[in-house]
Design a protein around this motif. Sequence first.
Motif, PDB file in Angstrom:
ATOM      1  N   PRO A  60      63.452  39.633  39.303  1.00  0.00           N
ATOM      2  CA  PRO A  60      63.991  38.616  40.214  1.00  0.00           C
ATOM      3  C   PRO A  60      63.296  38.661  41.564  1.00  0.00           C
ATOM      4  CG  PRO A  60      65.483  40.482  40.077  1.00  0.00           C
ATOM      5  CD  PRO A  60      64.405  40.727  39.052  1.00  0.00           C
ATOM      6  N   ALA A  61      63.297  37.535  42.246  1.00  0.00           N
ATOM      7  CA  ALA A  61      62.709  37.498  43.589  1.00  0.00           C
ATOM      8  C   ALA A  61      63.632  38.192  44.573  1.00  0.00           C
ATOM      9  CB  ALA A  61      62.489  36.046  44.011  1.00  0.00           C
ATOM     10  N   PRO A  62      63.086  38.910  45.549  1.00  0.00           N
ATOM     11  CA  PRO A  62      63.929  39.508  46.591  1.00  0.00           C
ATOM     12  C   PRO A  62      64.433  38.425  47.530  1.00  0.00           C
ATOM     13  CG  PRO A  62      61.638  39.789  47.170  1.00  0.00           C
ATOM     14  CD  PRO A  62      61.648  39.126  45.806  1.00  0.00           C
ATOM     15  N   TRP A  63      65.576  38.673  48.132  1.00  0.00           N
ATOM     16  CA  TRP A  63      66.076  37.696  49.102  1.00  0.00           C
ATOM     17  C   TRP A  63      66.121  38.247  50.525  1.00  0.00           C
ATOM     18  CZ3 TRP A  63      70.454  38.800  51.893  1.00  0.00           C
ATOM     19  CH2 TRP A  63      71.308  39.783  51.385  1.00  0.00           C
ATOM     20  N   ALA A  64      65.954  39.576  50.692  1.00  0.00           N
ATOM     21  CA  ALA A  64      66.072  40.168  52.021  1.00  0.00           C
ATOM     22  C   ALA A  64      64.904  41.092  52.328  1.00  0.00           C
ATOM     23  CB  ALA A  64      67.382  40.938  52.145  1.00  0.00           C
ATOM     24  N   LEU A  65      64.559  41.155  53.598  1.00  0.00           N
ATOM     25  CA  LEU A  65      63.523  42.053  54.099  1.00  0.00           C
ATOM     26  C   LEU A  65      64.097  42.834  55.272  1.00  0.00           C
ATOM     27  CD1 LEU A  65      60.499  43.011  54.474  1.00  0.00           C
ATOM     28  CD2 LEU A  65      60.243  41.050  56.006  1.00  0.00           C
ATOM     29  N   ARG A  97      49.337  47.063  54.505  1.00  0.00           N
ATOM     30  CA  ARG A  97      47.976  46.966  55.036  1.00  0.00           C
ATOM     31  C   ARG A  97      46.950  46.951  53.900  1.00  0.00           C
ATOM     32  NH1 ARG A  97      49.480  50.934  59.807  1.00  0.00           N
ATOM     33  NH2 ARG A  97      49.179  49.583  61.623  1.00  0.00           N
ATOM     34  N   GLU A  98      47.353  47.447  52.744  1.00  0.00           N
ATOM     35  CA  GLU A  98      46.421  47.598  51.633  1.00  0.00           C
ATOM     36  C   GLU A  98      46.690  46.662  50.466  1.00  0.00           C
ATOM     37  OE1 GLU A  98      47.186  51.643  50.741  1.00  0.00           O
ATOM     38  OE2 GLU A  98      46.269  52.415  52.586  1.00  0.00           O
ATOM     39  N   ARG A  99      47.932  46.208  50.342  1.00  0.00           N
ATOM     40  CA  ARG A  99      48.303  45.358  49.202  1.00  0.00           C
ATOM     41  C   ARG A  99      49.184  44.214  49.668  1.00  0.00           C
ATOM     42  NH1 ARG A  99      46.046  46.187  43.968  1.00  0.00           N
ATOM     43  NH2 ARG A  99      45.750  48.435  43.644  1.00  0.00           N
ATOM     44  N   PRO A 100      49.094  43.039  49.041  1.00  0.00           N
ATOM     45  CA  PRO A 100      50.008  41.941  49.369  1.00  0.00           C
ATOM     46  C   PRO A 100      51.419  42.256  48.897  1.00  0.00           C
ATOM     47  CG  PRO A 100      48.579  41.329  47.538  1.00  0.00           C
ATOM     48  CD  PRO A 100      48.074  42.641  48.044  1.00  0.00           C
ATOM     49  N   LEU A 101      52.391  41.673  49.560  1.00  0.00           N
ATOM     50  CA  LEU A 101      53.785  41.963  49.267  1.00  0.00           C
ATOM     51  C   LEU A 101      54.170  41.575  47.834  1.00  0.00           C
ATOM     52  CD1 LEU A 101      55.748  43.326  51.190  1.00  0.00           C
ATOM     53  CD2 LEU A 101      56.713  41.079  51.704  1.00  0.00           C
ATOM     54  N   ALA A 102      53.590  40.517  47.309  1.00  0.00           N
ATOM     55  CA  ALA A 102      53.909  40.098  45.937  1.00  0.00           C
ATOM     56  C   ALA A 102      53.493  41.168  44.926  1.00  0.00           C
ATOM     57  CB  ALA A 102      53.225  38.768  45.625  1.00  0.00           C
ATOM     58  N   TRP A 103      52.318  41.752  45.119  1.00  0.00           N
ATOM     59  CA  TRP A 103      51.877  42.832  44.224  1.00  0.00           C
ATOM     60  C   TRP A 103      52.787  44.053  44.372  1.00  0.00           C
ATOM     61  CZ3 TRP A 103      50.637  47.904  44.591  1.00  0.00           C
ATOM     62  CH2 TRP A 103      50.006  48.501  43.488  1.00  0.00           C
ATOM     63  N   ILE A 104      53.136  44.374  45.602  1.00  0.00           N
ATOM     64  CA  ILE A 104      54.020  45.510  45.855  1.00  0.00           C
ATOM     65  C   ILE A 104      55.341  45.332  45.125  1.00  0.00           C
ATOM     66  CG2 ILE A 104      55.421  46.597  47.666  1.00  0.00           C
ATOM     67  CD1 ILE A 104      53.014  46.179  49.551  1.00  0.00           C
ATOM     68  N   TRP A 105      55.901  44.136  45.192  1.00  0.00           N
ATOM     69  CA  TRP A 105      57.212  43.875  44.589  1.00  0.00           C
ATOM     70  C   TRP A 105      57.159  43.910  43.061  1.00  0.00           C
ATOM     71  CZ3 TRP A 105      62.128  43.972  45.805  1.00  0.00           C
ATOM     72  CH2 TRP A 105      63.061  43.305  44.995  1.00  0.00           C
ATOM     73  N   THR A 106      56.150  43.318  42.492  1.00  0.00           N
ATOM     74  CA  THR A 106      56.136  43.178  41.032  1.00  0.00           C
ATOM     75  C   THR A 106      55.355  44.259  40.299  1.00  0.00           C
ATOM     76  OG1 THR A 106      54.211  41.704  41.151  1.00  0.00           O
ATOM     77  CG2 THR A 106      56.397  40.670  41.166  1.00  0.00           C
ATOM     78  N   GLU A 107      54.295  44.788  40.911  1.00  0.00           N
ATOM     79  CA  GLU A 107      53.381  45.652  40.176  1.00  0.00           C
ATOM     80  C   GLU A 107      53.398  47.128  40.578  1.00  0.00           C
ATOM     81  OE1 GLU A 107      51.728  44.469  37.652  1.00  0.00           O
ATOM     82  OE2 GLU A 107      52.332  42.387  38.029  1.00  0.00           O
ATOM     83  N   SER A 108      53.806  47.436  41.787  1.00  0.00           N
ATOM     84  CA  SER A 108      53.663  48.820  42.250  1.00  0.00           C
ATOM     85  C   SER A 108      54.561  49.775  41.476  1.00  0.00           C
ATOM     86  CB  SER A 108      53.979  48.917  43.744  1.00  0.00           C
ATOM     87  OG  SER A 108      55.359  48.707  43.990  1.00  0.00           O
ATOM     88  N   ALA A 109      54.066  50.981  41.288  1.00  0.00           N
ATOM     89  CA  ALA A 109      54.830  52.015  40.584  1.00  0.00           C
ATOM     90  C   ALA A 109      56.101  52.363  41.345  1.00  0.00           C
ATOM     91  CB  ALA A 109      53.956  53.254  40.394  1.00  0.00           C
TER      92      ALA A 109
END
Length: 375
Positions: free
Chosen positions: A3-8, A272-284
């Motif tokens: 699911p998409a996040p709604w808060a930061l 600084r190293e990865r876009p937020l979309a990759w962080i949310w969906t792909e990061s370990a």
Amino acid sequence: MIPAPWALLAEVTHACPLHCPYCSNPLELVRKSAELSTADWARVFGEAAELGVVQAHVSGGEPLLRPDLAEIVAAARRAGVYTQLVTSGVGLTAERLGELLAAGLNSVQLSLQDARRPGSDLIAGRVSYTDKERAAGVIRDAGVPFGLNVVLHRRNLDNLQEIIEVGARWGADRIELANTQFYGWALHNRAALLPARDQLDRAKATVAAWRETHGSGEGPELVWVMPDYYEGVPKPCMGGWGARSITVGPDGTALPCPAAYAIADLAPPNVRERPLAWIWTESAAFNAYRGTDWMTGPCRECPRREIDFGGCRCQAHALTGDAARTDPACSLSPDHGLVRDATATVGAGAADDFVYRKPGAPDRTDESPRIPGSV
């Protein structure tokens, strides 16, 4: 499907004029020299909006210590993200708030440590109650949505009725009564902070009575955050790890939970190293405890596993050294004795003195950072 996040949670700095004994920031704070720039935060807000984030809590430390705070808020506004300033109130003048509102700020959450000045200043680790009272007036006069956050523990729970009355008198629309969560600096001070069960019972009765008396919208809304050490049922971990919210620290470290800094093997990514979309969906790191497949022990077969998600991963790590274990706050956890033993010591010779992040008497202000634009 994730699911998409709604808060930061945008932790723009770890610098803070207060020294609270339950501070939720990591034990090792990020230095000013390592903080994200204004342009970095603008990019983060843009990426967050594209990912689905609709609300950001601009927090710290004390975000007012960022001279570029208005530019940061304006960047969130351009991205279409609702912003709430989370502040101690120290240094919040009418001029500073006006600047932030002009930049697009939507609401303010002010912290309060206790109902009266001596207790509040003692808990905050410095003289600050008068600043908070003044800030509340500034917020109220500006007509901006106004929330009050009160961290509850042994030293202020018995004053809850008066705390609520102060919040109502100050004009708060909403009062979050957040029972202390014991990890990080709060775990370091657990012996001084952990309340007795009868204190919590009286506090719950106070909240229930207020809600019954003011149920028709009179006075502020009360939000009670569960004290899980006594409930036997763990609190949901951020609504599920990697399910609703992203925390970005002052140096760009991205986490599913603001307390997850302490999980040593998490290896969190950095914006600084990865876009937020990759962080949310792909990061370990964000996938480590997402869903239920990771669960061990009683969580694996528990009918509540999609309700409480095995409890708090950060608390499990703090108490057992293993973030994958069942939260010891759960009565079914094989480690529940760690919590039961802690509650058994309340009032039985446990230490009463706070250990502050910065030592010294509460009225010392010389070591506190200076807020831009304050006097």
